[in-house]
Design an enzyme around this catalytic site. Sequence first.
Site, PDB file in Angstrom:
ATOM      1  N   HIS A 362      27.287 -19.391   0.644  1.00  0.00           N
ATOM      2  CA  HIS A 362      27.514 -20.082   1.772  1.00  0.00           C
ATOM      3  C   HIS A 362      28.799 -20.363   1.706  1.00  0.00           C
ATOM      4  O   HIS A 362      29.547 -20.172   2.882  1.00  0.00           O
ATOM      5  CB  HIS A 362      26.518 -21.192   1.804  1.00  0.00           C
ATOM      6  N   ARG A 469      27.008  -9.251  13.741  1.00  0.00           N
ATOM      7  CA  ARG A 469      26.192  -9.207  12.635  1.00  0.00           C
ATOM      8  C   ARG A 469      25.222 -10.415  12.778  1.00  0.00           C
ATOM      9  O   ARG A 469      25.373 -11.393  12.242  1.00  0.00           O
ATOM     10  CB  ARG A 469      26.713  -9.493  11.384  1.00  0.00           C
ATOM     11  N   ARG A 505      23.991  -6.000  16.751  1.00  0.00           N
ATOM     12  CA  ARG A 505      23.277  -5.257  15.805  1.00  0.00           C
ATOM     13  C   ARG A 505      22.097  -5.988  15.465  1.00  0.00           C
ATOM     14  O   ARG A 505      21.951  -7.035  15.355  1.00  0.00           O
ATOM     15  CB  ARG A 505      24.086  -5.013  14.512  1.00  0.00           C
ATOM     16  N   GLU A 603      25.956   5.073   8.928  1.00  0.00           N
ATOM     17  CA  GLU A 603      26.338   4.462   7.642  1.00  0.00           C
ATOM     18  C   GLU A 603      25.591   5.238   6.398  1.00  0.00           C
ATOM     19  O   GLU A 603      25.791   4.593   5.206  1.00  0.00           O
ATOM     20  CB  GLU A 603      26.419   3.044   7.800  1.00  0.00           C
ATOM     21  N   ASN A 626      31.770   0.690   5.554  1.00  0.00           N
ATOM     22  CA  ASN A 626      31.589  -0.090   4.222  1.00  0.00           C
ATOM     23  C   ASN A 626      30.344   0.330   3.455  1.00  0.00           C
ATOM     24  O   ASN A 626      30.339   0.832   2.327  1.00  0.00           O
ATOM     25  CB  ASN A 626      31.177  -1.558   4.425  1.00  0.00           C
ATOM     26  N   ASP A 627      29.275   0.709   4.149  1.00  0.00           N
ATOM     27  CA  ASP A 627      27.939   1.512   3.644  1.00  0.00           C
ATOM     28  C   ASP A 627      28.230   2.918   3.401  1.00  0.00           C
ATOM     29  O   ASP A 627      27.689   3.644   2.311  1.00  0.00           O
ATOM     30  CB  ASP A 627      26.701   1.152   4.589  1.00  0.00           C
ATOM     31  N   ARG A 637      28.824  -1.292  -3.141  1.00  0.00           N
ATOM     32  CA  ARG A 637      30.226  -1.996  -2.510  1.00  0.00           C
ATOM     33  C   ARG A 637      30.272  -3.352  -3.291  1.00  0.00           C
ATOM     34  O   ARG A 637      31.502  -3.885  -3.167  1.00  0.00           O
ATOM     35  CB  ARG A 637      29.825  -2.139  -1.157  1.00  0.00           C
ATOM     36  N   CYS A 674      33.396   0.297  12.635  1.00  0.00           N
ATOM     37  CA  CYS A 674      33.219  -1.084  12.501  1.00  0.00           C
ATOM     38  C   CYS A 674      32.950  -1.532  11.186  1.00  0.00           C
ATOM     39  O   CYS A 674      32.900  -2.780  10.873  1.00  0.00           O
ATOM     40  CB  CYS A 674      32.004  -1.521  13.276  1.00  0.00           C
TER      41      CYS A 674
HETATM   42  C1  PEP Z   1      29.138  -1.260   7.302  1.00  0.00           C
HETATM   43  O1  PEP Z   1      28.206  -0.926   6.402  1.00  0.00           O
HETATM   44  O2  PEP Z   1      30.435  -0.798   7.526  1.00  0.00           O
HETATM   45  C2  PEP Z   1      29.007  -2.398   8.420  1.00  0.00           C
HETATM   46  C3  PEP Z   1      29.880  -2.523   9.322  1.00  0.00           C
HETATM   47  O3  PEP Z   1      27.877  -3.154   8.231  1.00  0.00           O
HETATM   48  P1  PEP Z   1      27.837  -4.125   7.095  1.00  0.00           P
HETATM   49  O4  PEP Z   1      29.078  -4.609   6.272  1.00  0.00           O
HETATM   50  O5  PEP Z   1      27.213  -5.520   7.657  1.00  0.00           O
HETATM   51  O6  PEP Z   1      26.919  -3.513   6.255  1.00  0.00           O
HETATM   52 MG    MG Z   2      26.238  -1.740   6.960  1.00  0.00          MG
END
Ligand code: PEP
Ligand code: MG
Length: 756
Positions: A362, A469, A505, A603, A626-627, A637, A674
């Site tokens: 948090h 998110r 999302r 992703e 990211n994923d 990650r 994104c």
């Molecule tokens: C991602 O995976 O790039 C993404 C934008 O979603 P999150 O980081 O919330 O998994």
């Molecule tokens: Mg993601």
Amino acid sequence: MLDTLRRIVQEVNNAPDIPSALDLMAKRVRDAMGTEVCSIYLRNNSEERYVLMASEGLKREAIGRVSLGLSEGLVGQVGLREEPINLEDAFAHPKFHYLAETGEDPFHAFLGVPVMHHGDVLGILVVQQRDARRFDQSEEAFLVTISAQLSAVIAHAHASGALFEQLDAHENLPTIYDGQSGASGAAIGQAVLLFPETDLSSVPDREVEDVNAEIGLLDEALVRVRQEIRDLAERAKKSLGAEEQALFDVYLRMLDRHALPAEVVAKIREGHWAQGALRMVVDAHVHNFEMMDDPYLRERAADVRDLGRRVLGQLQSRNRRQIEFPDACILMGEDISAPMLMEMPQERLAGIVTTRGSRNSHMAIVARAMGIPTVVGCQNLPLKKLDGKELIIDGFRGRVIANATAELKDQFEDIIAEEKHLLAGLEKLRDLPAQTEDGQRICLQVNTGLMTDINRSIERGAEGVGLYRTEIPFMVRDRFPSEEEQRLIYREQLAPFAPHSVTMRTLDIGGDKALSYFPIEEENPFLGWRGIRVTLDHPEIFIVQVRAMLKASEGFDNLRIMLPMITSVFEAEEAQHLIHRAWLEVREEGVDVAMPPVGVMIEVPASVYQARALAQRVDFLSVGTNDLTQYLLAVDRNNRQVSDLYNSFHPAVLHALLHVVEQAHEEGKPVSVCGEMAGDPASALLIMAMGYDALSMNASNLLRVKAAVRQVNMGFLRRLLNEVLAMDNGEVIASYVDLQLTKAGLGELTRHRKSG
Ligand code: PEP
Ligand code: MG
């Protein structure tokens, strides 16, 4: 053997302090191997020596006094070679270095193994024996295994600083401590250690006669703690949005008469005094949370611990320690809770570092919302040693620097000044288009989650939200928000951005994101029940969420719905079907909204190869890099062990991105990015060169990316893209892009990735 090993590791882990852990380790290993000597040498980095820190069999007075240079003696050789040395007669070895003070004269047989942690030699574990004989294969294997298992304890001992305090007293060498970035940015300030003044673990067991009086004491303490939390929540209102206030509601709910206090009362009724009863209940909860595999739920242990400390403080009616906060204060602690953050004068808070915790705590969520550079999980930080010292927080890279040289400090002062200057300079770009010198436009949007993100986004001229998110408002509560609660939250996101679109999302939990009230326990969460997989199995949650989104958009019609973790067209179709159903329902209820565009996130690698089929069915695609990077490279990650391998410039990632944009455009569908790549000027420019329609990023990166876009032309970008697409090494690509952008005059904008 396995049992012995397990027992030793368990015993050592339970040792009350580090010196006893080392002593125990030496004793147990010696006994288990039936040898005469077991010693532990630890590397003292500032002295560049291996110091004898524990021994069973050598003279006790040598402990802490005897040391060897890094290439001295057999110990030094084990360290240099990073592999075991097993000798029948140590005295016969040319590198043998006799240490008279240890009394090692009678011991001929020698087996030394390195203690390795994250690729570094932390020390050497040595066993010795009188008889000249080679230790056999199984003994060698045992020592290697135990050393690997105990390396974490030794890593902690090594870094705690206490062990080497005397030796280090005159040394003040710069030291870099690695952690994880909790919030980006750099800061320099004076460390203030927050430690629990009331220590639950030291509360003894006592019996009470007057149970009711004891319950009365508890009730009074609870009233005061509840008030304390409410006061903090009130104070937090100035720096946080209403949404984050939910954090404090979670605390208050834990303090509800029927929650934790009920358990404490039950213990008091068994005859325990209030303080002891509190300790038992808090310990049990902390233990349960800490045993959970899920990193998010593990974080809840910190909340319970903090509450326990507060109630104990009131029970003991001690006056609070008055902390002096310096002007630029770096808060430092094992765990820092969100309310603890609120206890200090906000204008003095320069940075935060914790030894525990992760990006999901948090506190980290709140720190990001407040824009305070933060490093979390900095396990090896010697807290007590650094209290009051000057620290540099490098929130870009997740590092903390102590005893920085004047040069290093200058460098960071420059970075901080440049960041400030850059941001001030960038503000004038707010209303200018994100357009290259030759007129190519790209839409720049923001990623949001907290209410506090909204103002910052609007101030920076975001053209809508590319990723909201929605799990974040779910995460800061202790139950699913109702449809009406969700509607209100979503409306607060949709209203300020209208007429720009807001891409919401659907709930993306699982993996590293969990809800304390909806635990998911899995061996392999990133490959498990995540994102759309969870919500398709729980249409009751999904439909409520979609209904809330649709209702929230009434009058704005700027809603777009995005589905996370899609791996097949089936999932997309199934979700579209449910969304359509929810839309029909709310229309029937009289809500006047158009069916919103529905898109999917790309992703996982499967969806890269399904991009065309998906684009045929949905209204837009958005790549979650990211994923996607994590899954393409098989690199968790959030795992520090492999964080060096997490490289979004890896050719596999770049080619996947190119494939997706080509496929989406073949179907005439817009496509955006994104993930974090969109907010990094260097990768954002490559993505733009690929032809993406929009980039969505954290508000803090938006103007930086816009400035980069406005300083280049498409000819330059396309050439750069073609060059890197022909390269096969991600590291080389990253450096090459940085170099080319620096040459093109964009060094200032990309520098934060190379800081330090
Ligand atoms: C991602 O995976 O790039 C993404 C934008 O979603 P999150 O980081 O919330 O998994
Ligand atoms: Mg993601």
